[in-house]
Design a protein around this motif. Structure first.
Motif, short mmCIF file in Angstrom:
data_model
loop_
_atom_site.label_atom_id
_atom_site.label_comp_id
_atom_site.label_asym_id
_atom_site.label_seq_id
_atom_site.Cartn_x
_atom_site.Cartn_y
_atom_site.Cartn_z
N GLN A 104 0.84 -1.18 0.00
CA GLN A 104 0.00 0.00 0.00
C GLN A 104 0.88 1.24 0.00
OE1 GLN A 104 -2.29 -0.63 3.54
NE2 GLN A 104 -3.84 -1.88 2.51
N THR A 106 1.07 5.21 0.82
CA THR A 106 0.50 6.41 1.43
C THR A 106 1.10 7.59 0.69
OG1 THR A 106 0.37 5.27 3.56
CG2 THR A 106 0.15 7.67 3.59
N TYR A 112 -3.38 7.89 -5.10
CA TYR A 112 -4.59 7.31 -4.51
C TYR A 112 -5.64 7.08 -5.60
CZ TYR A 112 -8.83 6.97 -1.65
OH TYR A 112 -10.01 6.56 -1.09
N ASN A 133 0.51 -4.11 4.01
CA ASN A 133 0.83 -2.90 4.77
C ASN A 133 2.30 -2.58 4.60
OD1 ASN A 133 -1.78 -2.79 5.78
ND2 ASN A 133 -1.28 -4.00 7.59
N ARG A 139 -4.03 0.82 7.08
CA ARG A 139 -5.10 1.50 6.34
C ARG A 139 -6.44 1.22 7.02
NH1 ARG A 139 -4.31 1.82 0.12
NH2 ARG A 139 -2.90 3.40 0.98
N GLU A 283 -1.98 9.07 6.39
CA GLU A 283 -2.85 8.01 5.87
C GLU A 283 -4.30 8.23 6.29
OE1 GLU A 283 -4.40 4.72 4.13
OE2 GLU A 283 -2.29 5.26 3.91
#
Length: 496
Positions: A104, A106, A112, A133, A139, A283
């Motif tokens: 993921q 951030t 995004y 993660n 998240r 985040e």
């Protein structure tokens, strides 16, 4: 005639450019399908005003480093210039992608939105996308009440040590054929005297020298712009782009933490927690990319001065330490934390400019640009979070305390290099006779201060303190504190 395409897994590298302690790689290799490593130089990101060529060069150097290690397994990273969906469409011409593995991110709003688009793409094309993660950042949290405990647990988990075998990967020969269908990325980068080079091997060289020796003056020199370049770890770009994981560095630091160096290594470890804390904060509050997290400050109006902004960006403000910091950052991509905070404070308080107007210029210059650090720190140092004690950095006081003999100023503002220490911090105090004696004409050889710092600091202080008393700002501050209550009060670190 229908051709059955081989089903493969794809590891999509983003800010995780390493082979070890990389959960995406470990998960991809857990099945019997072959794996393709992919990095996409996204056109939309490469032209985004937050990024600079220095970032892409660092990434290219990191990939070259990866490829050096992958060569023994007869594979490499497929590097292409494209948008992500287009890249996968092209890969589908040769293979059937079963699952995409990545971490993921951030990141900026643009990444995004990219990820949302890719989610739809995967759903429409029956592709699984497994995201892990990244560095303990979670998240979907509603608050950070127990987050530090979870982060600590993650840091103490065993490192992921992945074994590689050549028959598990798409081969170099096959990737070379795929590249013919793409605009392949050129991984050559220019040599630069000051920029740190990307790559896991270089990251560990910095780590090894820091833990072996350089940490011994970490706390003594952390605020000093010249000495911090040697005494600080200098690992931030390698962490930002994922050449090493936070967990790898955390556990390496613990190995070197002894009674003799407990203060220095302990302070370094605390800053790893601080780094993760701010990324987690971003985040959960991604709107801070453009707007003050404390909505009460969104009503604070500041007059835009292109003249002030240009002088600040070019290191021509007439305040030697400010100018030295900006010029150093422009040439090296690095500046210690306190000086970064001072640059933002000067821009937002002394020059009374909106923090948003400084964001893209600084992100372009920071080699270690990390959105989750960048935006929370901008707002904190601009005094617009409403939950921190107001701090307006005085560039003269900081200059005398942290560059007392002017070493840093003289290196980066060479037109002042011949001045005696008595004038190096405040050359505008020279009389015409002093100027003549020192062969420096203010306003010609070096600018006069663009503002009266005493008047500017008082105006900023009075305005912001009045804002803090405003009921809307106070209510919003209380809401933020309540929402982000931490179970461990000691985790709110002093970041000077």
């Amino acid at each position: 005639m229908r051709i059955n395409k081989e089903e493969i897994h794809v590891v999509w590298f983003k800010r995780d450019l390493r082979l070890q302690d990389n959960e995406a790689i470990e998960n991809a290799l857990a099945s019997n399908k072959r794996v393709l490593f992919l990095y996409v130089f996204e056109n939309s990101l490469m032209v985004d005003p937050h990024y600079d060529e220095r970032h892409w060069n660092f990434i290219k150097q990191s990939i070259v480093d990866l490829n050096t290690d992958l060569k023994k397994y007869n594979t490499k990273v497929l590097c292409v210039n494209a948008e992500v969906v287009s890249a996968f469409n092209q890969i589908f011409n040769s293979y059937k992608v079963d699952t995409v593995f990545s971490h993921q991110e951030t990141g900026l709003l643009i990444t995004y939105n990219r990820d949302k688009e890719f989610t739809r793409y995967c759903r429409n094309n029956s592709v699984n996308w497994e995201e892990n993660n990244n560095n303990g950042v979670l998240r979907g949290l509603l608050n950070r009440q127990d987050w530090f405990d979870k982060w600590d647990d993650y840091m103490y988990d065993p490192l992921i040590k992945t074994s590689f075998n050549a028959d598990r990967f798409i081969s170099i020969e096959e990737i070379t054929q795929i590249e013919k269908c793409f605009q392949s990325a050129n991984l050559k980068t220019p040599k630069h005297e000051y920029f740190q080079r990307g790559g896991t091997k270089t990251a560990w060289r910095y780590a090894d020298t820091f833990f072996d020796k350089r940490h011994e003056k970490y706390m003594f020199n952390i605020s000093k712009p010249a000495l911090a370049r040697e005494s600080c770890s200098r690992l931030s770009p390698y962490i930002a782009w994922g050449n090493v994981s936070i967990r790898q560095i955390f556990q390496e630091a613990l190995k070197h933490k002894t009674t003799a160096n407990k203060k220095h290594i302990g302070a370094f470890i605390s800053r790893l927690r601080w780094q993760a804390h701010f990324i987690q904060k971003f985040e959960m509050e991604h709107t801070m990319e453009n707007a003050s997290i404390n909505k009460g400050y969104q009503k604070l109006k500041k007059s835009i001065s292109k003249e002030y902004q240009k002088a600040w960006e070019e290191g021509e403000t007439g305040f030697p330490l400010i100018d030295a910091c900006m010029r150093c950052l422009r040439e090296t991509g690095y500046l210690n934390f306190r000086m970064r905070a001072m640059l933002v404070s000067f821009f937002t308080h002394i020059l009374w400019q909106p923090w948003q107007a400084s964001s893209q210029h600084l992100s372009k210059l920071f080699l270690d640009f990390e959105p989750g650090i960048h935006f929370p720190q901008l707002q904190m140092n601009a005094g617009e979070t409403g939950i921190n004690m107001l701090r307006i950095y005085n560039p003269i006081k900081n200059s005398k305390e942290h560059d007392d003999d002017g070493t840093f100023i003289k290196k980066w503002v060479p037109e002042l290099a011949h001045l005696p220490t008595a004038f190096i911090h405040e050359p505008y105090l020279m009389t015409p006779l002093d100027e003549q004696f020192n062969n420096l004409e203010l306003g010609v050889d070096y600018p006069n201060p663009i503002v009266d710092i005493t008047i500017a600091r008082k105006k900023a202080s009075d305005t912001l303190w009045n804002m803090k008393k405003n009921s809307e700002v106070k209510r919003e501050s209380e809401r933020i504190l309540k929402k982000h209550t931490l179970s461990n009060r000691n985790s709110m670190l002093n970041t000077d």
